[in-house]
Design a protein around this motif. Structure first.
Motif, PDB file in Angstrom:
ATOM      1  N   PRO A  32       0.813  -1.216   0.000  1.00  0.00           N
ATOM      2  CA  PRO A  32       0.000   0.000   0.000  1.00  0.00           C
ATOM      3  C   PRO A  32       0.847   1.268   0.000  1.00  0.00           C
ATOM      4  CG  PRO A  32       0.057  -0.918   2.201  1.00  0.00           C
ATOM      5  CD  PRO A  32       0.751  -1.912   1.291  1.00  0.00           C
ATOM      6  N   SER A  33       0.273   2.323  -0.498  1.00  0.00           N
ATOM      7  CA  SER A  33       0.915   3.629  -0.479  1.00  0.00           C
ATOM      8  C   SER A  33       0.740   4.244   0.902  1.00  0.00           C
ATOM      9  CB  SER A  33       0.288   4.532  -1.546  1.00  0.00           C
ATOM     10  OG  SER A  33       0.918   5.787  -1.533  1.00  0.00           O
ATOM     11  N   LEU A  34       1.854   4.599   1.535  1.00  0.00           N
ATOM     12  CA  LEU A  34       1.828   5.201   2.865  1.00  0.00           C
ATOM     13  C   LEU A  34       2.170   6.682   2.732  1.00  0.00           C
ATOM     14  CD1 LEU A  34       3.787   2.424   4.800  1.00  0.00           C
ATOM     15  CD2 LEU A  34       1.308   2.639   4.497  1.00  0.00           C
ATOM     16  N   PRO A  35       1.303   7.562   3.226  1.00  0.00           N
ATOM     17  CA  PRO A  35       1.539   8.998   3.058  1.00  0.00           C
ATOM     18  C   PRO A  35       2.723   9.502   3.882  1.00  0.00           C
ATOM     19  CG  PRO A  35      -0.370   8.632   4.472  1.00  0.00           C
ATOM     20  CD  PRO A  35       0.049   7.280   3.953  1.00  0.00           C
ATOM     21  N   LYS A  36       3.556  10.316   3.254  1.00  0.00           N
ATOM     22  CA  LYS A  36       4.702  10.914   3.938  1.00  0.00           C
ATOM     23  C   LYS A  36       4.266  11.871   5.037  1.00  0.00           C
ATOM     24  CE  LYS A  36       8.044  12.641   1.413  1.00  0.00           C
ATOM     25  NZ  LYS A  36       8.879  13.208   0.344  1.00  0.00           N
ATOM     26  N   SER A  37       3.123  12.502   4.823  1.00  0.00           N
ATOM     27  CA  SER A  37       2.698  13.592   5.690  1.00  0.00           C
ATOM     28  C   SER A  37       2.119  13.146   7.035  1.00  0.00           C
ATOM     29  CB  SER A  37       1.663  14.447   4.967  1.00  0.00           C
ATOM     30  OG  SER A  37       0.536  13.652   4.624  1.00  0.00           O
ATOM     31  N   SER A  38       1.749  11.871   7.157  1.00  0.00           N
ATOM     32  CA  SER A  38       1.109  11.443   8.397  1.00  0.00           C
ATOM     33  C   SER A  38       1.530  10.029   8.793  1.00  0.00           C
ATOM     34  CB  SER A  38      -0.417  11.498   8.253  1.00  0.00           C
ATOM     35  OG  SER A  38      -1.031  10.958   9.405  1.00  0.00           O
ATOM     36  N   PHE A  39       2.308   9.947   9.865  1.00  0.00           N
ATOM     37  CA  PHE A  39       2.713   8.652  10.385  1.00  0.00           C
ATOM     38  C   PHE A  39       1.494   7.886  10.890  1.00  0.00           C
ATOM     39  CE2 PHE A  39       4.679   5.926  13.714  1.00  0.00           C
ATOM     40  CZ  PHE A  39       5.552   5.224  12.899  1.00  0.00           C
ATOM     41  N   GLU A  40       0.590   8.585  11.570  1.00  0.00           N
ATOM     42  CA  GLU A  40      -0.614   7.947  12.109  1.00  0.00           C
ATOM     43  C   GLU A  40      -1.485   7.371  10.996  1.00  0.00           C
ATOM     44  OE1 GLU A  40       0.448  11.062  12.977  1.00  0.00           O
ATOM     45  OE2 GLU A  40       1.323  10.403  14.872  1.00  0.00           O
ATOM     46  N   GLU A  41      -1.635   8.104   9.899  1.00  0.00           N
ATOM     47  CA  GLU A  41      -2.422   7.603   8.763  1.00  0.00           C
ATOM     48  C   GLU A  41      -1.739   6.389   8.133  1.00  0.00           C
ATOM     49  OE1 GLU A  41      -5.692   7.268   6.321  1.00  0.00           O
ATOM     50  OE2 GLU A  41      -5.436   8.489   8.114  1.00  0.00           O
ATOM     51  N   VAL A  67       6.504   1.883  11.153  1.00  0.00           N
ATOM     52  CA  VAL A  67       5.065   1.641  11.040  1.00  0.00           C
ATOM     53  C   VAL A  67       4.751   0.207  11.485  1.00  0.00           C
ATOM     54  CG1 VAL A  67       3.128   1.407   9.413  1.00  0.00           C
ATOM     55  CG2 VAL A  67       4.686   3.363   9.227  1.00  0.00           C
ATOM     56  N   ALA A  68       5.527  -0.752  10.998  1.00  0.00           N
ATOM     57  CA  ALA A  68       5.292  -2.163  11.323  1.00  0.00           C
ATOM     58  C   ALA A  68       5.311  -2.404  12.831  1.00  0.00           C
ATOM     59  CB  ALA A  68       6.327  -3.046  10.627  1.00  0.00           C
ATOM     60  N   LEU A  69       6.180  -1.699  13.537  1.00  0.00           N
ATOM     61  CA  LEU A  69       6.299  -1.880  14.984  1.00  0.00           C
ATOM     62  C   LEU A  69       5.078  -1.376  15.748  1.00  0.00           C
ATOM     63  CD1 LEU A  69      10.056  -1.023  15.400  1.00  0.00           C
ATOM     64  CD2 LEU A  69       8.968  -3.224  15.925  1.00  0.00           C
ATOM     65  N   CYS A  70       4.202  -0.648  15.082  1.00  0.00           N
ATOM     66  CA  CYS A  70       2.996  -0.107  15.723  1.00  0.00           C
ATOM     67  C   CYS A  70       1.752  -0.936  15.439  1.00  0.00           C
ATOM     68  CB  CYS A  70       2.766   1.325  15.234  1.00  0.00           C
ATOM     69  SG  CYS A  70       4.074   2.458  15.709  1.00  0.00           S
ATOM     70  N   LYS A  86      13.484   4.832  15.729  1.00  0.00           N
ATOM     71  CA  LYS A  86      13.774   5.906  16.682  1.00  0.00           C
ATOM     72  C   LYS A  86      13.352   7.280  16.159  1.00  0.00           C
ATOM     73  CE  LYS A  86      17.302   4.457  19.830  1.00  0.00           C
ATOM     74  NZ  LYS A  86      18.610   4.804  20.390  1.00  0.00           N
ATOM     75  N   ARG A  87      13.091   7.376  14.880  1.00  0.00           N
ATOM     76  CA  ARG A  87      12.757   8.669  14.275  1.00  0.00           C
ATOM     77  C   ARG A  87      11.267   8.990  14.319  1.00  0.00           C
ATOM     78  NH1 ARG A  87      16.664   9.672   9.170  1.00  0.00           N
ATOM     79  NH2 ARG A  87      18.572   9.012  10.200  1.00  0.00           N
ATOM     80  N   PHE A  88      10.458   8.010  14.640  1.00  0.00           N
ATOM     81  CA  PHE A  88       9.015   8.202  14.590  1.00  0.00           C
ATOM     82  C   PHE A  88       8.393   7.783  15.907  1.00  0.00           C
ATOM     83  CE2 PHE A  88      10.478   7.684  10.280  1.00  0.00           C
ATOM     84  CZ  PHE A  88       9.890   8.765   9.658  1.00  0.00           C
ATOM     85  N   ASP A  89       7.350   8.506  16.288  1.00  0.00           N
ATOM     86  CA  ASP A  89       6.608   8.178  17.495  1.00  0.00           C
ATOM     87  C   ASP A  89       6.029   6.777  17.318  1.00  0.00           C
ATOM     88  OD1 ASP A  89       5.430   8.475  19.935  1.00  0.00           O
ATOM     89  OD2 ASP A  89       3.684   9.542  19.151  1.00  0.00           O
ATOM     90  N   HIS A  90       6.339   5.906  18.220  1.00  0.00           N
ATOM     91  CA  HIS A  90       5.839   4.532  18.106  1.00  0.00           C
ATOM     92  C   HIS A  90       5.357   4.035  19.452  1.00  0.00           C
ATOM     93  CE1 HIS A  90       9.961   3.955  19.449  1.00  0.00           C
ATOM     94  NE2 HIS A  90       9.596   2.783  19.882  1.00  0.00           N
ATOM     95  N   SER A  91       4.560   3.025  19.411  1.00  0.00           N
ATOM     96  CA  SER A  91       3.999   2.427  20.609  1.00  0.00           C
ATOM     97  C   SER A  91       5.105   1.883  21.500  1.00  0.00           C
ATOM     98  CB  SER A  91       3.053   1.289  20.205  1.00  0.00           C
ATOM     99  OG  SER A  91       2.717   0.525  21.323  1.00  0.00           O
ATOM    100  N   SER A  92       4.964   2.115  22.793  1.00  0.00           N
ATOM    101  CA  SER A  92       5.932   1.528  23.725  1.00  0.00           C
ATOM    102  C   SER A  92       5.732   0.012  23.793  1.00  0.00           C
ATOM    103  CB  SER A  92       5.783   2.153  25.103  1.00  0.00           C
ATOM    104  OG  SER A  92       4.472   1.956  25.580  1.00  0.00           O
ATOM    105  N   ASN A  93       4.578  -0.453  23.342  1.00  0.00           N
ATOM    106  CA  ASN A  93       4.309  -1.884  23.268  1.00  0.00           C
ATOM    107  C   ASN A  93       4.550  -2.352  21.838  1.00  0.00           C
ATOM    108  OD1 ASN A  93       3.537  -1.757  25.909  1.00  0.00           O
ATOM    109  ND2 ASN A  93       1.370  -1.594  25.472  1.00  0.00           N
TER     110      ASN A  93
END
Length: 154
Positions: A32-41, A67-70, A86-93
């Motif tokens: 899938p295409s993952l948008p650069k502008s939104s990590f959450e999306e 993304v996969a780690l979330c 380490k560059r992106f906000d990710h789940s602590s779990n």
């Protein structure tokens, strides 16, 4: 036929070298295409693909690795290719299980291999050092990715 969900990096797009290579080796690849502008999306898009396609393995490259780690993997294995976790906000779990392998190049000048060493150590994962640069699209890196996907799918 084994299913692979391939999550591309920030500056990549669907249909790149790595997912095309895996497709040529007989895998059914969802990319899938993952948008650069939104990590959450990007996480939402990837989770929807996991939920709908039920892949055997998720391959996350660079930002796609973060993304996969979330994700809720739902039993899928995971191959992280130079993950930029380490560059992106990710789940602590983080969704790391024993069916996970990390690949990274010593010569990566975009994401420091020390980040992958830390992730591997903290989660008791194998780290395979392979490839000529961050893109991980040279023949050795592609074969390493293929070997890792096959190992995770066994």
């Amino acid at each position: 036929m084994k299913k692979v969900l391939f999550l591309h990096g920030l500056e990549s797009k669907p249909g790149g070298t790595k997912p095309t290579f895996l497709k040529s080796k007989g895998f059914k690849v969802f990319n899938p295409s993952l948008p650069k502008s939104s990590f959450e999306e990007s996480i939402k898009i990837a989770q929807k693909a996991v939920d709908e396609e039920q892949p055997d393995v998720i391959v996350g490259s660079s930002r796609g690795g973060a993304v996969a780690l979330c994700l809720n993997l739902q039993g899928a294995g995971m191959v992280l290719v130079a993950p930029a976790w380490k560059r992106f906000d990710h789940s602590s779990n983080a969704s790391v299980n024993s069916k996970c392998m990390i690949l990274h190049s010593e010569a990566d000048d975009i994401v420091d291999i020390c980040d992958s060493r830390q992730l591997a150590k903290e989660n008791s994962l194998d780290l395979i050092v392979v490839g000529h640069d961050h893109r991980m699209s040279d023949p050795d890196a592609l074969e390493g990715i293929l070997d890792a996907v096959n190992w995770v799918c066994r």
